[in-house]
Design a protein around this motif. Structure first.
Motif, PDB file in Angstrom:
ATOM      1  N   ARG A 150      -0.522   9.336   7.349  1.00  0.00           N
ATOM      2  CA  ARG A 150      -0.428   8.950   6.201  1.00  0.00           C
ATOM      3  C   ARG A 150       0.713   9.235   4.442  1.00  0.00           C
ATOM      4  O   ARG A 150       1.145   8.637   3.924  1.00  0.00           O
ATOM      5  CB  ARG A 150      -2.001   9.409   4.812  1.00  0.00           C
ATOM      6  CG  ARG A 150      -3.230   9.432   5.682  1.00  0.00           C
ATOM      7  CD  ARG A 150      -3.558   7.469   5.541  1.00  0.00           C
ATOM      8  NE  ARG A 150      -4.528   7.015   6.017  1.00  0.00           N
ATOM      9  CZ  ARG A 150      -4.581   6.284   7.218  1.00  0.00           C
ATOM     10  NH1 ARG A 150      -3.991   6.273   7.998  1.00  0.00           N
ATOM     11  NH2 ARG A 150      -6.536   5.776   7.602  1.00  0.00           N
ATOM     12  N   HIS A 188      -3.627  10.929  -0.460  1.00  0.00           N
ATOM     13  CA  HIS A 188      -4.947  11.233   0.821  1.00  0.00           C
ATOM     14  C   HIS A 188      -4.315  12.483   1.369  1.00  0.00           C
ATOM     15  O   HIS A 188      -4.760  13.393   2.486  1.00  0.00           O
ATOM     16  CB  HIS A 188      -5.198   9.571   1.194  1.00  0.00           C
ATOM     17  CG  HIS A 188      -6.500   9.665   0.697  1.00  0.00           C
ATOM     18  ND1 HIS A 188      -5.960   8.685  -0.877  1.00  0.00           N
ATOM     19  CD2 HIS A 188      -7.465   9.239   1.284  1.00  0.00           C
ATOM     20  CE1 HIS A 188      -7.448   8.013  -1.348  1.00  0.00           C
ATOM     21  NE2 HIS A 188      -8.044   8.846   0.180  1.00  0.00           N
ATOM     22  N   ASN A 240       4.327   6.833   2.806  1.00  0.00           N
ATOM     23  CA  ASN A 240       4.176   6.640   1.499  1.00  0.00           C
ATOM     24  C   ASN A 240       6.081   5.373   1.342  1.00  0.00           C
ATOM     25  O   ASN A 240       6.528   5.345   1.535  1.00  0.00           O
ATOM     26  CB  ASN A 240       4.760   7.723   0.561  1.00  0.00           C
ATOM     27  CG  ASN A 240       4.857   7.210  -0.782  1.00  0.00           C
ATOM     28  OD1 ASN A 240       3.718   8.165  -1.243  1.00  0.00           O
ATOM     29  ND2 ASN A 240       5.785   8.178  -1.517  1.00  0.00           N
ATOM     30  N   THR A 289      -3.672   5.026   3.743  1.00  0.00           N
ATOM     31  CA  THR A 289      -3.451   5.471   2.104  1.00  0.00           C
ATOM     32  C   THR A 289      -2.429   6.223   2.094  1.00  0.00           C
ATOM     33  O   THR A 289      -1.138   5.891   3.336  1.00  0.00           O
ATOM     34  CB  THR A 289      -4.377   6.446   1.877  1.00  0.00           C
ATOM     35  OG1 THR A 289      -4.702   7.240   3.025  1.00  0.00           O
ATOM     36  CG2 THR A 289      -5.929   6.062   1.473  1.00  0.00           C
ATOM     37  N   THR A 290      -1.364   7.009   1.605  1.00  0.00           N
ATOM     38  CA  THR A 290      -0.269   7.592   1.458  1.00  0.00           C
ATOM     39  C   THR A 290      -0.345   8.798   1.116  1.00  0.00           C
ATOM     40  O   THR A 290      -1.770   9.771   1.479  1.00  0.00           O
ATOM     41  CB  THR A 290       0.693   6.791   0.563  1.00  0.00           C
ATOM     42  OG1 THR A 290       0.029   6.977  -0.998  1.00  0.00           O
ATOM     43  CG2 THR A 290       0.376   5.280   0.891  1.00  0.00           C
ATOM     44  N   LEU A 303      -2.113  12.587  -6.949  1.00  0.00           N
ATOM     45  CA  LEU A 303      -2.385  11.242  -7.643  1.00  0.00           C
ATOM     46  C   LEU A 303      -1.044  10.775  -9.168  1.00  0.00           C
ATOM     47  O   LEU A 303       0.022  10.197  -8.465  1.00  0.00           O
ATOM     48  CB  LEU A 303      -3.818  10.359  -7.803  1.00  0.00           C
ATOM     49  CG  LEU A 303      -3.113   8.658  -8.080  1.00  0.00           C
ATOM     50  CD1 LEU A 303      -3.364   8.586  -6.879  1.00  0.00           C
ATOM     51  CD2 LEU A 303      -4.185   8.529  -8.417  1.00  0.00           C
ATOM     52  N   ALA A 344       1.724   0.980  -0.962  1.00  0.00           N
ATOM     53  CA  ALA A 344       1.701   1.891   0.389  1.00  0.00           C
ATOM     54  C   ALA A 344       2.502   0.881   0.654  1.00  0.00           C
ATOM     55  O   ALA A 344       2.714  -0.623   0.836  1.00  0.00           O
ATOM     56  CB  ALA A 344      -0.123   1.565   1.337  1.00  0.00           C
ATOM     57  N   CYS A 347      -7.377  14.085  -3.533  1.00  0.00           N
ATOM     58  CA  CYS A 347      -6.965  13.076  -3.267  1.00  0.00           C
ATOM     59  C   CYS A 347      -6.309  13.048  -4.854  1.00  0.00           C
ATOM     60  O   CYS A 347      -5.470  12.592  -5.267  1.00  0.00           O
ATOM     61  CB  CYS A 347      -7.291  11.847  -3.445  1.00  0.00           C
ATOM     62  SG  CYS A 347      -7.839  11.715  -1.490  1.00  0.00           S
ATOM     63  N   GLU A 356      -2.597   4.299  -4.735  1.00  0.00           N
ATOM     64  CA  GLU A 356      -2.011   4.017  -3.024  1.00  0.00           C
ATOM     65  C   GLU A 356      -2.200   2.877  -1.860  1.00  0.00           C
ATOM     66  O   GLU A 356      -0.981   2.489  -1.678  1.00  0.00           O
ATOM     67  CB  GLU A 356      -2.621   4.958  -2.373  1.00  0.00           C
ATOM     68  CG  GLU A 356      -2.439   6.295  -2.940  1.00  0.00           C
ATOM     69  CD  GLU A 356      -3.171   7.164  -1.558  1.00  0.00           C
ATOM     70  OE1 GLU A 356      -2.494   7.965  -0.829  1.00  0.00           O
ATOM     71  OE2 GLU A 356      -4.272   8.335  -2.294  1.00  0.00           O
TER      72      GLU A 356
END
Length: 421
Positions: A398, A297, A402, A293-294, A319, A239, A315, A235
């Motif tokens: 978060r 998370h 993204n 994080t994105t 992913l 990001a 998480c 991530e």
């Protein structure tokens, strides 16, 4: 202890792992003020390292915060004894995993009664986050709840003022990266929200990362923690805030985490495998300290709060799917000002380090890794209400970090596809 240069090539990472047979000073990016000592055996002379690295800022009345289940950690007595050599120490067992404002306040009250001038947090992410909150607040009068603020929205509280209490972080799991970040996660069970203290003063003064301390980590813990490191590495690579400096840590961490998980699974007693996984965790932590994080998370927070799924496992559940989603970025929905070509280049690097030819292969690789670790994918968790999860996820910052814009409807469709196909 020799210093090392930031990794520029895969060969640099291999050389670092070779040198970590003995403690070394790790390089850190410019946005991380923490000194990091990494290598096998680094924690066994804890007092010496603290005195050498902190000098006049060393501790005389430390609070030593440890995790639970001390009888499963054969090294703990020796490490605590080293802390006692720093001065008059009080040893406190962290009240619980996934710390709440109340559990953090319990530790904070003890630190204040002891008039602690330093905190040495020895444990996993929950212990480190509690220790960070205690060090931030110990010299003042505010409670944890006051520091978090009264608002229950997604914004993290930002308490002002410098930290008046020293802080040393000694991680015993390979995954959270909390030893090198500026946040402390707080789980608000009443509001069913993941919250955080977020302040530059939450960076520890010193992180002592000894891979040998992870050898006693239970299977269920190291597997989830390793997945957290892998998710952070992936991530932070894509990001929006990622830059050339953070990528020098995040991209190598992808391969280190993926290969480290496989190696520890094959032989839990392999010190080299544990070292690789610990290095992945530190590198990923150093990366997210700058990038955050994105989406995966953001999805994990209600998964953990509502259904008790360990954070790293939660998480990893999305992913691979989010990786595929991001790979379909267009000029119209790209949030990264460098454009979709930059994103595509980063994703190629991530896929290559996952041992996959393309995003679809990376998705399959990540789901297969869950299976080898004995953990279910989202398809195997049919008790989860993915529609309710989507409503919660979109309220976290978060989610908006993204690199490809994702709507609530797209998230719901992604979760539905992952849970049914």
């Amino acid at each position: 202890m020799a210093s090392t240069e930031p990794p520029r090539r895969e060969a640099d990472v291999r050389q670092l792992l070779e040198s970590a047979r003995h403690p070394v000073a790790l390089p850190v990016p410019r946005y991380v003020p923490t000194q990091v000592i990494f290598g096998r055996g680094a924690a066994h002379a804890l007092d010496t390292v603290i005195r050498h690295r902190l000098g006049a800022h060393g501790f005389h009345r430390p609070m030593v915060l440890t995790g639970r289940e001390a009888d499963t950690k054969p090294w703990l007595a020796e490490v605590v004894a080293a802390c006692r050599r720093l001065g008059t120490a009080v040893v406190v067992e962290n009240p619980r995993a996934n710390p709440t404002p109340q559990s953090m306040q319990h530790a904070l009250d003890i630190a204040r009664r002891h008039r602690a001038d330093g905190v040495v947090a020895i444990g996993g992410g929950s212990v480190l986050d509690t220790g960070k909150a205690v060090a931030l607040l110990a010299a003042g009068e505010r409670s944890v709840a006051e520091a978090l603020g009264q608002a229950t929205g997604p914004a993290a509280a930002r308490p002002g003022g410098p930290r008046g209490t020293g802080l040393v972080a000694v991680p015993t799991t390979a995954g959270s990266g909390a030893e090198v970040t500026r946040t402390a996660t707080v789980w608000d069970e009443r509001e069913q929200r993941k919250r955080a203290l977020d302040h530059e003063a939450l960076f520890p003064d010193l992180a002592i990362v000894d891979p040998l301390l992870t050898m006693s980590t239970p299977d269920r813990v190291w597997r989830s923690c390793g997945l957290d490191a892998l998710a952070q590495a992936v991530e932070s690579s894509w990001a929006v805030a990622a830059d050339a400096e953070s990528l020098r840590f995040s991209v190598p961490a992808v391969r280190l985490a993926a290969e480290g998980l496989e190696a520890v699974l094959a032989d839990p007693g392999d010190e080299a495998a544990r070292t690789a996984l610990s290095c992945a965790s530190v590198f990923a932590g150093l990366a997210i300290a700058g990038t955050r994080t994105t989406v995966p998370h953001a999805v994990s927070y209600p998964m953990t709060l509502r259904y008790g799924i360990p954070h790293g496992h939660a998480c990893a559940l999305t992913l691979g799917a989010v990786l595929r989603f991001n790979a379909a970025v267009t000029v119209q929905d790209c949030r990264d000002p460098r454009g979709p070509q930059h994103m595509t280049s980063v994703l190629r690097s991530v896929c290559r380090r996952l041992g996959a030819r393309d995003p679809a292969g990376a998705h399959q690789r990540l789901d297969a890794l869950l299976g080898r670790l004995g953990l279910p994918t989202l398809r195997g968790l049919d008790h989860i209400d993915v529609r309710a999860i989507a409503d919660d996820v979109v309220t976290y910052h978060r989610f908006d970090n993204n690199p490809r814009h994702m709507s609530r409807g797209q998230l719901a469709a992604l979760l539905h596809a992952e849970s049914t196909h």
